[in-house]
Design an enzyme around this catalytic site. Structure first.
Site, PDB file in Angstrom:
ATOM      1  N   ASP A 165      43.602   1.914  12.122  1.00 37.33           N
ATOM      2  CA  ASP A 165      43.720   3.172  13.227  1.00 37.33           C
ATOM      3  C   ASP A 165      45.310   3.483  12.506  1.00 37.33           C
ATOM      4  O   ASP A 165      46.380   2.796  13.485  1.00 37.33           O
ATOM      5  CB  ASP A 165      43.960   2.462  14.260  1.00 37.33           C
ATOM      6  CG  ASP A 165      42.596   1.835  15.116  1.00 37.33           C
ATOM      7  OD1 ASP A 165      41.666   1.684  13.352  1.00 37.33           O
ATOM      8  OD2 ASP A 165      42.326   1.957  15.891  1.00 37.33           O
ATOM      9  N   LYS A 233      38.988   9.416  15.498  1.00 36.55           N
ATOM     10  CA  LYS A 233      39.516   9.158  17.241  1.00 36.55           C
ATOM     11  C   LYS A 233      40.377   9.376  17.638  1.00 36.55           C
ATOM     12  O   LYS A 233      40.790  10.009  17.147  1.00 36.55           O
ATOM     13  CB  LYS A 233      40.442   6.972  16.696  1.00 36.55           C
ATOM     14  CG  LYS A 233      40.167   6.273  17.653  1.00 36.55           C
ATOM     15  CD  LYS A 233      41.019   5.286  17.461  1.00 36.55           C
ATOM     16  CE  LYS A 233      41.638   4.375  18.235  1.00 36.55           C
ATOM     17  NZ  LYS A 233      42.322   3.513  17.617  1.00 36.55           N
ATOM     18  N   LYS A 269      35.571   6.836  16.843  1.00 40.42           N
ATOM     19  CA  LYS A 269      35.871   6.124  18.007  1.00 40.42           C
ATOM     20  C   LYS A 269      36.599   6.792  19.142  1.00 40.42           C
ATOM     21  O   LYS A 269      37.557   7.501  18.806  1.00 40.42           O
ATOM     22  CB  LYS A 269      36.654   5.192  16.642  1.00 40.42           C
ATOM     23  CG  LYS A 269      36.874   4.224  18.062  1.00 40.42           C
ATOM     24  CD  LYS A 269      38.051   2.726  17.307  1.00 40.42           C
ATOM     25  CE  LYS A 269      38.621   2.505  17.849  1.00 40.42           C
ATOM     26  NZ  LYS A 269      39.630   1.448  17.483  1.00 40.42           N
TER      27      LYS A 269
END
Length: 333
Positions: A165, A233, A269
């Site tokens: 991430d 995300k 996400k």
């Protein structure tokens, strides 16, 4: 052809030229503007539906399967990570039918402890395993040199991280240096390469709370996908506002449009601030109504959360024992 070479070629085809600042600006600022009122009204409408009793159990189990169980604190210890992993592998000791979560998400230096604690359970969440996700690239600020960001990523992947991430350079993006952001994502993706030639999945964190406008969020989503991100995300969870329904809906619409253009499925996400089952099911509705229920699987949708699981387990227990008195939920038809 390497992944980065393929990404650049795909971007050039989409952009009609090299992904430099001028070409990226022309493309990103040529995207249709976001109808903020319409976006917020649609997300609000999707969040007001009731749910059939027969759908509640499915919805709760689906949420569990899509959670990245997270600890990202300066005081994290190997023991805390092992406890997190134990929860991931056995979310509800009183109910062995409870699904496993998709992943545990930790700082890079905690990856070895997560991998060791998972043991044989370490694997693909689409096939019954639990992944290890690591935040990288000077999370959460992203303020470091490219060399440090790449080393951060490579170290986590070498330690066994299945997913990275990363955070984008919001300062570069907001100043219009789109080529720099593009190049950083491409290079981090290449740093996700394992010794066997496979790649860890790359989630690109936009930190939408710092991007100021829906138009910026839309542009950043397109930029992240063009640069080879496997997921987009919303947030680090360290900046308010974090995930919101309108922002997630907007990102899902970008993913939908990319799929229609290319046939490639990109994950989404939302992370930060999603604490209750009631709220989480609203996100399931956004997915089902925008990109389809095919996206409701771990390799295409995740919740980044630290406390959401506890509420979902409570609602599952109430439903199982016949003493359910939870809030009204939203429908997934």
């Amino acid at each position: 052809m390497t992944t980065s070479e393929l990404t650049r070629r795909t971007a050039e085809d989409m952009l009609g030229g090299e992904p430099d600042n001028a070409t990226l600006r022309r493309f990103l600022h040529g995207l249709p503007g976001v109808d903020a009122v319409g976006l917020e009204q649609r997300s609000a409408a999707l969040g007001t539906r009731s749910i059939k009793t027969t759908s509640k159990a499915w919805a709760l189990d689906t949420i569990v399967r899509l959670i990245d169980l997270t600890t990202l604190e300066g005081a994290d210890t190997p023991g805390k990570v092992r406890s997190l992993v134990a929860k991931a592998m056995n979310p509800d000791a009183a109910d062995p039918t409870t699904p496993l979560v998709a992943a545990v998400c930790v700082y890079g230096d905690m990856v070895p402890y997560a991998v060791e604690a998972l043991g044989a359970r370490h694997g693909d969440p689409d096939h019954g395993g639990v992944s290890v996700a690591a935040v990288a690239t000077a999370f959460p600020s992203g303020r470091s040199s490219m060399a440090i960001k790449l080393a951060d990523t490579r170290e986590a992947v070498a330690a066994g991280a299945d997913e990275i991430d990363m955070v984008i350079d919001r300062g570069a993006f907001l100043s219009g240096n789109y080529a720099l952001v593009f190049e950083q994502i491409v290079r981090v993706k290449e740093a996700c390469r394992r010794e066997d030639g496979s790649y860890a999945s790359l989630k690109v964190i936009l930190e939408t709370g710092e991007l100021n406008t829906y138009d910026n969020i839309k542009r950043a989503s397109w930029l992240a996908i063009l640069a080879g991100g496997d997921f987009i995300k919303t947030s680090t969870g360290k900046v308010a506002p974090a995930a919101t329904l309108p922002v997630t809906l907007l990102m899902l619409e970008v993913v939908r449009d990319w799929y229609r253009l290319t046939g490639e499925k990109i994950g989404v996400k939302p992370a930060g601030g999603i604490r209750t089952s009631k709220d989480a099911i609203k996100y399931l509705v956004l997915v089902a109504e925008t990109v389809g229920e095919d996206w409701l699987q771990p390799h295409l949708f995740r919740f980044g959360a630290s406390s959401l699981l506890n509420d979902v387990l409570l609602q599952r227990q109430k439903l199982r024992t016949g003493h359910y008195s939870g809030p009204d939920y939203v429908t997934i038809d």
